[in-house]
Scaffold this active site. Sequence first.
Site, PDB file in Angstrom:
ATOM      1  N   HIS A 159       0.984  -1.272  -0.086  1.00 22.19           N
ATOM      2  CA  HIS A 159      -0.032  -0.030  -0.028  1.00 22.19           C
ATOM      3  C   HIS A 159       0.873   1.375   0.049  1.00 22.19           C
ATOM      4  O   HIS A 159       0.486   2.140   0.630  1.00 22.19           O
ATOM      5  CB  HIS A 159      -1.171   0.154   1.212  1.00 22.19           C
ATOM      6  N   SER A 280      15.456  21.799 -15.033  1.00 18.73           N
ATOM      7  CA  SER A 280      14.392  22.705 -15.258  1.00 18.73           C
ATOM      8  C   SER A 280      14.739  24.129 -15.927  1.00 18.73           C
ATOM      9  O   SER A 280      16.045  24.648 -15.583  1.00 18.73           O
ATOM     10  CB  SER A 280      13.683  22.858 -13.963  1.00 18.73           C
ATOM     11  N   LYS A 286      16.207  21.773  -9.773  1.00 14.88           N
ATOM     12  CA  LYS A 286      15.621  20.367 -10.301  1.00 14.88           C
ATOM     13  C   LYS A 286      16.681  19.474 -10.739  1.00 14.88           C
ATOM     14  O   LYS A 286      17.663  19.805 -11.659  1.00 14.88           O
ATOM     15  CB  LYS A 286      14.385  20.942 -11.088  1.00 14.88           C
ATOM     16  N   GLU A 293       9.901   9.070 -16.565  1.00 13.02           N
ATOM     17  CA  GLU A 293       8.496   9.394 -17.155  1.00 13.02           C
ATOM     18  C   GLU A 293       8.008   8.991 -18.337  1.00 13.02           C
ATOM     19  O   GLU A 293       6.804   8.604 -18.444  1.00 13.02           O
ATOM     20  CB  GLU A 293       8.597  10.987 -16.717  1.00 13.02           C
TER      21      GLU A 293
END
Length: 473
Positions: A159, A280, A286, A293
């Site tokens: 979970h 970024s 970043k 992704e």
Amino acid sequence: MSEATPLWSGRFESAPDAAAFEWGSSFGFDRRLFEDDVTGSRAWARALALAGVLSTSEAATLDTALADLLARGRAEPSFVNGPDEDVHSFVERHLVELLGDTGRRLHTGRSRNEQVSLDLRLYLKRRIPLVQERVRQVVHALLTAGSAAHDALMPAFTHFRPAQPVLVAHFFLAHASALRRDFDRLALASREADALPLGSGAVAGTSYPIDVVQLARDLGFSRVVENSIDASSDRDFAATFLYACSLTMVHISRLSEDLIVLCGDEHRFFELSDSLSTGSSMMPQKKNPDPLELVRGKTGRAIGHLMALLTTLKGIPSGYNKDLQEDKQAVFDAEDTLAGCLGVVQAVVSGLTVNRERTSRAASGLLLATDVADYLVGRGVPFRRAHEIVGALVRRLVAEGRDFDSLSMAEWRAASELFGEDVVTRVTARASVAAKCTPQSTAPHAVERTLADFKTWVDRAGLGLPVGVATAK
Ligand code: ARG
């Protein structure tokens, strides 16, 4: 009419509508089957000669011309182009241009309906091993990461809440296990494609005495299809391939998701190599996991191709229908998508470093509660009762913001008389892992064995040796 007169133009008074013809043509994408189309045609010429339909010299002339065509197409990919309806028409046009009537004899007893099935089957048999090799390389990278992690600990999640301590190697091997199944599933797709459709004609079979068993052998097929009607509309092998691709994508998407989260600032279990991270344009701090992704994002595309083909197949009546032309772009794009994603995942995994300090800190604390309950079970307490005792203890520790290792002996004893001094050494992440004893568990000796087993698998699969299914240990 253009020099690329359709193969079927004799039936019609007028030339086809140019826009509709171009719209329905598949040459733009089935040119990828060029090599397989030539391979199939060379074998067909041999089969026609064996059947006495072509003379030996005609078959030899065709074979030489086809071999030259293939060599030219390989050397000069832009040559495989033109106004033709499809790759089959392209090959035939060149043969006729070159050989006249001898070229016109090649299509005797054969239909493009079976030819296109043959080409796609040959293509998949040729290409699936290349995809499998990429799967193997990801398994290899996971294995290497697992071995390099030695005895490092981390929490396993259920979970997505920290559940129990495991070896970091066990985590990497979990993903390797899924990919090993994918490798086998791709082999199954290849096996399904491994049936010769030639001899099926357009739908009813062929009336020339073609020795299909010999032809199958000649083309490297282990068997011949069972039914000519079925063969002309069967794309199950393509659907199976798309399923194998989709599930492999699902697995590397899940691996990507694990790494995206576990490399993130909240966990920092692993560190992505700079070369596989992105920055970024605005926020200088970043370090983004864009490649992972994209893998996650492209999974929808692979699944989409499977859905598209199944939907195409569900409505067509028996026998060939032009709808089937939709199979190829799905297969090609799924293959390209998967191959690209496997390559990038392999690179990301190879570039990972484990932050042992972070993973081991996260592997202890209250997620040792099951081990505390097991301690009491070892002292004769029924498990359900032990669960209650430890549950109450956890409730208190949570309220006080403490861990098991902050408990004094008196506090242990207050929870249960049965706790002895040894509880301090028994309730550690390392002891928890060592206490496991099933072969699939995270016990160090079990993980060691699995690593060795995977190493053998990776080596054998790399040599193209039979790898079989994982055996009991
Ligand atoms: N381009 C077609 C396909 O991809 C080849 C078979 C054409 N057969 C036919 N009868 N039109 O399916």
